[in-house]
Design a protein around this motif. Structure first.
Motif, short mmCIF file in Angstrom:
data_model
loop_
_atom_site.label_atom_id
_atom_site.label_comp_id
_atom_site.label_asym_id
_atom_site.label_seq_id
_atom_site.Cartn_x
_atom_site.Cartn_y
_atom_site.Cartn_z
N LYS A 120 0.81 -1.36 0.04
CA LYS A 120 -0.04 0.10 -0.06
C LYS A 120 0.98 1.39 0.01
N TYR A 121 0.88 2.04 -0.99
CA TYR A 121 1.68 3.47 -1.13
C TYR A 121 1.03 4.42 -0.17
N GLU A 122 2.32 4.86 0.29
CA GLU A 122 1.95 5.83 1.52
C GLU A 122 1.26 7.34 0.99
N SER A 123 1.80 7.54 -0.42
CA SER A 123 1.58 8.72 -1.08
C SER A 123 0.08 8.95 -1.24
N ASP A 124 -0.70 7.85 -1.86
CA ASP A 124 -2.28 7.85 -2.02
C ASP A 124 -2.97 6.73 -1.72
N TYR A 125 -2.25 5.83 -0.87
CA TYR A 125 -2.97 4.68 -0.15
C TYR A 125 -3.50 3.61 -1.11
N SER A 126 -3.14 3.76 -2.30
CA SER A 126 -3.48 2.80 -3.35
C SER A 126 -2.87 1.17 -3.17
N LEU A 127 -3.34 0.41 -3.55
CA LEU A 127 -2.86 -0.87 -3.24
C LEU A 127 -2.27 -1.35 -4.48
N ASP A 128 -1.15 -2.36 -4.71
CA ASP A 128 -0.50 -3.04 -5.71
C ASP A 128 0.02 -4.32 -5.37
N THR A 129 0.34 -5.22 -6.38
CA THR A 129 0.56 -6.33 -6.16
C THR A 129 2.01 -6.39 -6.89
N LEU A 130 3.00 -6.83 -6.36
CA LEU A 130 4.31 -6.82 -7.29
C LEU A 130 4.78 -8.44 -7.40
N GLY A 131 4.90 -8.78 -8.64
CA GLY A 131 5.14 -9.83 -9.00
C GLY A 131 6.92 -10.31 -9.11
#
Length: 369
Positions: A120-131
């Motif tokens: 979860k990015y701190e800048s905009d709280y968006s979620l992402d999945t890294l492979g």
């Protein structure tokens, strides 16, 4: 009451110890190369190497920011700072150190296993999945020169031709939307050259197909040539196709290369014709990358007026991937005609300027057969 305070201090100490141990375990687990899954066309690759983060899109300079509108022609350059930054983990959050060595939160690790890391990015709280990517060391590519060209689109796609020698010498023709326009020669910054070599090897260019294309409009045409021993050993064309993470990262780095040069100087700009013209030789239309290769070879071999034996007229064709009205910004003279015999050439521009070149070899036999 004294024992209660001691108990609370012990709990706090053990909690800090547990958090520290958990963060150290996360640091071990995240080592290696990871790529984002949110962005399909232009993914970000992170490489975590001990306490450093390598990012395919940032941390190094070379790119120029535009406002994405043809009406705005102001570009904002940044300085080359290297391609990695230091980081630390505290309470499952990755913090990076900025230019003044201040810690800033980057993203929080929500979960991690051998294949995926959810953040979860701190800048905009968006979620992402890294492979997780293949971390095997790639075989270094044996090449003498790489040429990369990109076309226009109906927006503000960067239009640039780049020729990079193995030793880091660069010829860059910035046509539009990629920083200061013009044709330049220089030498790559040493740190960026090392970084680029890593990108070239990771992309495994010789294993790729020759053409990748989606059936859509309004996209940039990108072509890459690999040259070894005066032969094109690989040609890759990409049009609107979601390429691999490593290839996309290489394309991005190549587009920055022309801006990261030492001893940068103007280079044969009055003779530059690939902006609008593609050359048709013996019935074969050269691609933009082949046309740029042809031009770079010509300007290395200027000649006084020569009588060309067995010469023929070569047809020039308008480069149809160039969009917009800025057609003469770095191309002051339109190419009117080109004559030659494969080795010697005569080029006439619209101001009746005539240039002669003698390559000392046959371009058609060397690069087109």
């Amino acid at each position: 009451m004294k024992y209660i305070y001691i108990f609370i201090l012990l709990l706090s100490f053990n909690s800090c110890k547990d958090n520290s141990e958990a963060d150290q375990e996360l640091l071990k687990q995240m080592q290696g190369v990871w790529s984002t899954k949110m962005a399909v066309m232009n993914p970000v690759i992170y490489q975590f190497d001990y306490d450093s983060i390598y990012n395919s899109h940032g941390y190094y300079n070379g790119y120029y920011k535009t406002y994405g509108n043809r009406e705005h022609k102001t570009f904002i350059p940044t300085k080359f700072l290297g391609n990695s930054i230091k980081f630390d983990i505290k309470d499952s959050t990755v913090h990076y150190f900025d230019s003044i060595n201040k810690m800033k939160p980057f993203f929080k690790i929500l979960s991690i296993n051998k294949k995926e890391m959810v953040i979860k990015y701190e800048s905009d709280y968006s979620l992402d999945t890294l492979g997780r990517q293949d971390n095997n060391i790639k075989t270094p590519l044996d090449y003498d020169q790489i040429i990369s060209t990109s076309s226009g689109c109906y927006g503000s796609c960067g239009i640039i031709n780049i020729a990079i020698q193995k030793n880091g010498t660069v010829i860059s023709a910035n046509e539009a939307f990629n920083g200061k326009k013009g044709v330049f020669e220089g030498k790559l910054d040493k740190k960026f050259h090392q970084f680029l070599e890593q990108k070239i090897n990771n992309a495994e260019l010789l294993s790729l197909k020759d053409n990748y294309e989606e059936n859509i409009t309004d996209a940039s045409e990108n072509i890459l040539l690999v040259i070894k021993n005066n032969k094109i050993i690989k040609s890759i064309r990409v049009y609107a196709y979601p390429m691999s993470y490593f290839y996309s990262s290489l394309e991005l780095a190549l587009s920055y290369s022309g801006s990261i040069m030492n001893n940068k100087k103007k280079y044969h700009e009055s003779e530059y014709f690939p902006l609008l013209s593609l050359i048709n030789i013996n019935g074969k239309q050269l691609s933009k990358a082949q046309t740029f290769l042809f031009w770079t070879e010509l300007v290395k071999h200027p000649s006084k007026k020569i009588s060309i034996k067995n010469q023929q007229n070569y047809k020039t064709e308008f480069y149809y991937y160039y969009f917009g009205g800025e057609l003469s910004e770095i191309n002051p003279c339109k190419l009117i005609s080109i004559k030659g015999n494969g080795q010697q050439f005569e080029l006439t521009f619209e101001n009746n300027e005539i240039y002669y070149y003698d390559l000392d070899y046959n371009f058609i036999e060397r690069y087109l057969n």
